[in-house]
Design a protein around this motif. Structure first.
Motif, PDB file in Angstrom:
ATOM      1  N   GLY A   1       8.782 -14.698   8.806  1.00  0.00           N
ATOM      2  CA  GLY A   1       8.134 -14.482   7.527  1.00  0.00           C
ATOM      3  C   GLY A   1       8.812 -13.398   6.710  1.00  0.00           C
ATOM      4  O   GLY A   1       9.823 -12.812   7.103  1.00  0.00           O
ATOM      5  N   TRP A   2       8.220 -13.117   5.551  1.00  0.00           N
ATOM      6  CA  TRP A   2       8.727 -12.057   4.696  1.00  0.00           C
ATOM      7  C   TRP A   2       7.605 -11.100   4.340  1.00  0.00           C
ATOM      8  O   TRP A   2       6.446 -11.357   4.629  1.00  0.00           O
ATOM      9  CB  TRP A   2       9.410 -12.640   3.453  1.00  0.00           C
ATOM     10  CG  TRP A   2       8.495 -13.251   2.429  1.00  0.00           C
ATOM     11  CD1 TRP A   2       7.628 -14.282   2.610  1.00  0.00           C
ATOM     12  CD2 TRP A   2       8.363 -12.843   1.067  1.00  0.00           C
ATOM     13  NE1 TRP A   2       6.970 -14.570   1.449  1.00  0.00           N
ATOM     14  CE2 TRP A   2       7.403 -13.711   0.470  1.00  0.00           C
ATOM     15  CE3 TRP A   2       8.970 -11.873   0.284  1.00  0.00           C
ATOM     16  CZ2 TRP A   2       7.031 -13.588  -0.865  1.00  0.00           C
ATOM     17  CZ3 TRP A   2       8.599 -11.772  -1.039  1.00  0.00           C
ATOM     18  CH2 TRP A   2       7.649 -12.617  -1.603  1.00  0.00           C
ATOM     19  N   LYS A   3       7.955  -9.947   3.771  1.00  0.00           N
ATOM     20  CA  LYS A   3       6.988  -8.856   3.552  1.00  0.00           C
ATOM     21  C   LYS A   3       6.307  -8.508   4.871  1.00  0.00           C
ATOM     22  O   LYS A   3       5.076  -8.518   4.993  1.00  0.00           O
ATOM     23  CB  LYS A   3       5.964  -9.233   2.484  1.00  0.00           C
ATOM     24  CG  LYS A   3       6.536  -9.324   1.086  1.00  0.00           C
ATOM     25  CD  LYS A   3       5.446  -9.449   0.029  1.00  0.00           C
ATOM     26  CE  LYS A   3       6.036  -9.416  -1.368  1.00  0.00           C
ATOM     27  NZ  LYS A   3       4.991  -9.459  -2.425  1.00  0.00           N
ATOM     28  N   GLN A   4       7.116  -8.175   5.868  1.00  0.00           N
ATOM     29  CA  GLN A   4       6.629  -7.858   7.206  1.00  0.00           C
ATOM     30  C   GLN A   4       6.069  -6.434   7.228  1.00  0.00           C
ATOM     31  O   GLN A   4       6.760  -5.489   6.863  1.00  0.00           O
ATOM     32  CB  GLN A   4       7.766  -7.998   8.211  1.00  0.00           C
ATOM     33  CG  GLN A   4       8.388  -9.388   8.217  1.00  0.00           C
ATOM     34  CD  GLN A   4       9.747  -9.426   8.900  1.00  0.00           C
ATOM     35  OE1 GLN A   4      10.256  -8.408   9.360  1.00  0.00           O
ATOM     36  NE2 GLN A   4      10.344 -10.605   8.962  1.00  0.00           N
ATOM     37  N   ARG A   5       4.802  -6.304   7.656  1.00  0.00           N
ATOM     38  CA  ARG A   5       4.141  -4.998   7.611  1.00  0.00           C
ATOM     39  C   ARG A   5       3.100  -4.878   8.719  1.00  0.00           C
ATOM     40  O   ARG A   5       2.882  -5.792   9.499  1.00  0.00           O
ATOM     41  CB  ARG A   5       3.432  -4.793   6.262  1.00  0.00           C
ATOM     42  CG  ARG A   5       4.341  -4.616   5.057  1.00  0.00           C
ATOM     43  CD  ARG A   5       3.524  -4.218   3.841  1.00  0.00           C
ATOM     44  NE  ARG A   5       4.326  -3.931   2.679  1.00  0.00           N
ATOM     45  CZ  ARG A   5       4.629  -4.812   1.742  1.00  0.00           C
ATOM     46  NH1 ARG A   5       4.173  -6.058   1.850  1.00  0.00           N
ATOM     47  NH2 ARG A   5       5.358  -4.472   0.697  1.00  0.00           N
ATOM     48  N   SER A   6       2.443  -3.688   8.738  1.00  0.00           N
ATOM     49  CA  SER A   6       1.223  -3.444   9.528  1.00  0.00           C
ATOM     50  C   SER A   6       1.421  -3.699  11.016  1.00  0.00           C
ATOM     51  O   SER A   6       0.691  -4.464  11.650  1.00  0.00           O
ATOM     52  CB  SER A   6       0.072  -4.310   8.999  1.00  0.00           C
ATOM     53  OG  SER A   6      -0.110  -4.120   7.620  1.00  0.00           O
ATOM     54  N   VAL A   7       2.403  -3.018  11.602  1.00  0.00           N
ATOM     55  CA  VAL A   7       2.684  -3.158  13.032  1.00  0.00           C
ATOM     56  C   VAL A   7       1.673  -2.360  13.847  1.00  0.00           C
ATOM     57  O   VAL A   7       1.345  -1.223  13.512  1.00  0.00           O
ATOM     58  CB  VAL A   7       4.118  -2.692  13.345  1.00  0.00           C
ATOM     59  CG1 VAL A   7       4.340  -2.594  14.848  1.00  0.00           C
ATOM     60  CG2 VAL A   7       5.129  -3.631  12.704  1.00  0.00           C
ATOM     61  N   SER A   8       1.196  -2.963  14.936  1.00  0.00           N
ATOM     62  CA  SER A   8       0.283  -2.286  15.861  1.00  0.00           C
ATOM     63  C   SER A   8       0.714  -2.642  17.280  1.00  0.00           C
ATOM     64  O   SER A   8       0.635  -3.797  17.696  1.00  0.00           O
ATOM     65  CB  SER A   8      -1.166  -2.719  15.612  1.00  0.00           C
ATOM     66  OG  SER A   8      -2.039  -2.091  16.528  1.00  0.00           O
ATOM     67  N   TRP A   9       1.142  -1.628  18.038  1.00  0.00           N
ATOM     68  CA  TRP A   9       1.701  -1.837  19.375  1.00  0.00           C
ATOM     69  C   TRP A   9       0.612  -2.006  20.438  1.00  0.00           C
ATOM     70  O   TRP A   9      -0.429  -1.352  20.386  1.00  0.00           O
ATOM     71  CB  TRP A   9       2.565  -0.655  19.776  1.00  0.00           C
ATOM     72  CG  TRP A   9       3.875  -0.557  19.062  1.00  0.00           C
ATOM     73  CD1 TRP A   9       4.102  -0.011  17.832  1.00  0.00           C
ATOM     74  CD2 TRP A   9       5.138  -1.002  19.545  1.00  0.00           C
ATOM     75  NE1 TRP A   9       5.427  -0.093  17.512  1.00  0.00           N
ATOM     76  CE2 TRP A   9       6.104  -0.698  18.540  1.00  0.00           C
ATOM     77  CE3 TRP A   9       5.563  -1.633  20.715  1.00  0.00           C
ATOM     78  CZ2 TRP A   9       7.450  -0.995  18.694  1.00  0.00           C
ATOM     79  CZ3 TRP A   9       6.912  -1.923  20.863  1.00  0.00           C
ATOM     80  CH2 TRP A   9       7.838  -1.616  19.865  1.00  0.00           C
ATOM     81  N   LYS A  10       0.894  -2.849  21.435  1.00  0.00           N
ATOM     82  CA  LYS A  10       0.083  -2.861  22.653  1.00  0.00           C
ATOM     83  C   LYS A  10       0.441  -1.608  23.443  1.00  0.00           C
ATOM     84  O   LYS A  10       1.564  -1.117  23.393  1.00  0.00           O
ATOM     85  CB  LYS A  10       0.366  -4.125  23.485  1.00  0.00           C
ATOM     86  CG  LYS A  10      -0.035  -5.412  22.781  1.00  0.00           C
ATOM     87  CD  LYS A  10       0.069  -6.622  23.708  1.00  0.00           C
ATOM     88  CE  LYS A  10      -1.047  -6.620  24.753  1.00  0.00           C
ATOM     89  NZ  LYS A  10      -1.065  -7.885  25.533  1.00  0.00           N
ATOM     90  N   HIS A  11      -0.509  -1.086  24.208  1.00  0.00           N
ATOM     91  CA  HIS A  11      -0.301   0.200  24.867  1.00  0.00           C
ATOM     92  C   HIS A  11       0.665   0.140  26.033  1.00  0.00           C
ATOM     93  O   HIS A  11       1.124   1.183  26.513  1.00  0.00           O
ATOM     94  CB  HIS A  11      -1.645   0.774  25.304  1.00  0.00           C
ATOM     95  CG  HIS A  11      -2.417   1.379  24.170  1.00  0.00           C
ATOM     96  ND1 HIS A  11      -3.242   2.468  24.315  1.00  0.00           N
ATOM     97  CD2 HIS A  11      -2.474   1.049  22.849  1.00  0.00           C
ATOM     98  CE1 HIS A  11      -3.779   2.782  23.147  1.00  0.00           C
ATOM     99  NE2 HIS A  11      -3.332   1.928  22.245  1.00  0.00           N
TER     100      HIS A  11
END
Length: 282
Positions: free
Chosen positions: A188-198
């Protein structure tokens, strides 16, 4: 006779054609019809910033402006005043790594730098190691850092690189221990809002589909949230939140601070819904 001469002098006159001012932008003859109402748009031609006509007009206006301002007392005063307000050494408040509080991320910018630099400070007893993670000042002039997302233990980080304010960051990952950039790619494009698994096995993110990926070829709708396993290719990323019925929805997914829950959301401009799911069940 006098009254006759006065009335003739005050009567309507034939309009005199006004010569176009070469310093003003030319007016085109574009007219749009909106449900039977004609709306003129004489400056439509100026919307194409890359056209030869617009570039020539812009260059001429810049030449006039700088010819008037260069070397003037006002220009020198404003330049010095703005430099004093914008150009100074600055350091952000450190942000401790979520699961490793003896390490912290902070940002800095010297007065001679245009872009913020990202640092990682590690503490081991009395020993403090300070490492520059990303220095966008070494990138291309128009390349900017758009989003920085460290993993909870600051072992890895995802970061977005945009170009010339295009609001289209491309996410890449790096190993913060070695400084090596990984070969992963997202979709995709406009890739944002990353949240990692612990456990650092991967992360969630949001993006719009490309024209090829979009159900109807429109890349500005059908926003979705996806999961990316670390070391994987974007083509295998799994969609975890999307809508097949309403193309206007926004979607997101992220892990809470304890690492136990996956929080998934669906939003529009006037409503929002949130779902909770055990992170280990995903």
């Amino acid at each position: 006779m006098i009254l006759l001469l006065i009335s003739m002098a005050c009567g309507p006159k034939k309009p005199v054609a006004q010569k176009a001012d070469p310093l003003l932008a030319a007016r085109g003859d574009v007219v749009d019809d909106y449900h039977g109402t004609s709306v003129a748009d004489p400056y439509r031609w100026m919307e194409d910033a890359e056209s030869a006509e617009v570039k020539a007009w812009t260059n001429e206006q810049n030449k006039r402006f700088y010819g008037h301002m260069s070397g003037s007392a006002e220009q020198q005063f404003m330049e010095q005043r703005l430099k004093s307000l914008w150009r100074y050494d600055d350091v952000s408040v450190p942000e401790p790594c979520l699961s490793k509080p003896d390490s912290e991320v902070y940002w800095s910018k010297r007065s001679d730098q245009d872009k913020w630099v990202v640092h990682l400070r590690r503490k081991d007893g009395d020993v403090i190691a300070d490492q520059i993670i990303i220095d966008p000042n070494k990138w291309g002039e128009k390349e900017t850092l758009s989003g920085f997302y460290p993993s909870p233990d600051c072992r890895y980080a995802a970061f977005g690189k945009a170009r010339a304010g295009d609001e289209n960051p491309v996410i890449r990952e790096m190993d913060l221990t070695t400084g090596e950039q990984l070969s992963d790619s997202l979709s995709g494009w406009k890739q944002r809002s990353v949240s990692w698994k612990h456990d650092n096995s991967g992360f969630y993110y949001a993006s719009w589909p490309t024209e090829v990926e979009s159900p109807n070829g429109d890349p500005n709708y059908w926003h979705r949230a996806k999961y990316h396993p670390l070391g994987g290719d974007g083509s295998t990323d799994v969609v975890v939140m999307s809508s097949d019925e309403h193309k206007e929805f926004f979607h997101g997914a992220g892990i809470n601070e304890s690492g136990e829950w996956l929080i998934k959301g669906r939003y529009s401009f006037d409503t929002g819904k949130v779902w909770l799911q055990k992170a280990n069940d995903v």
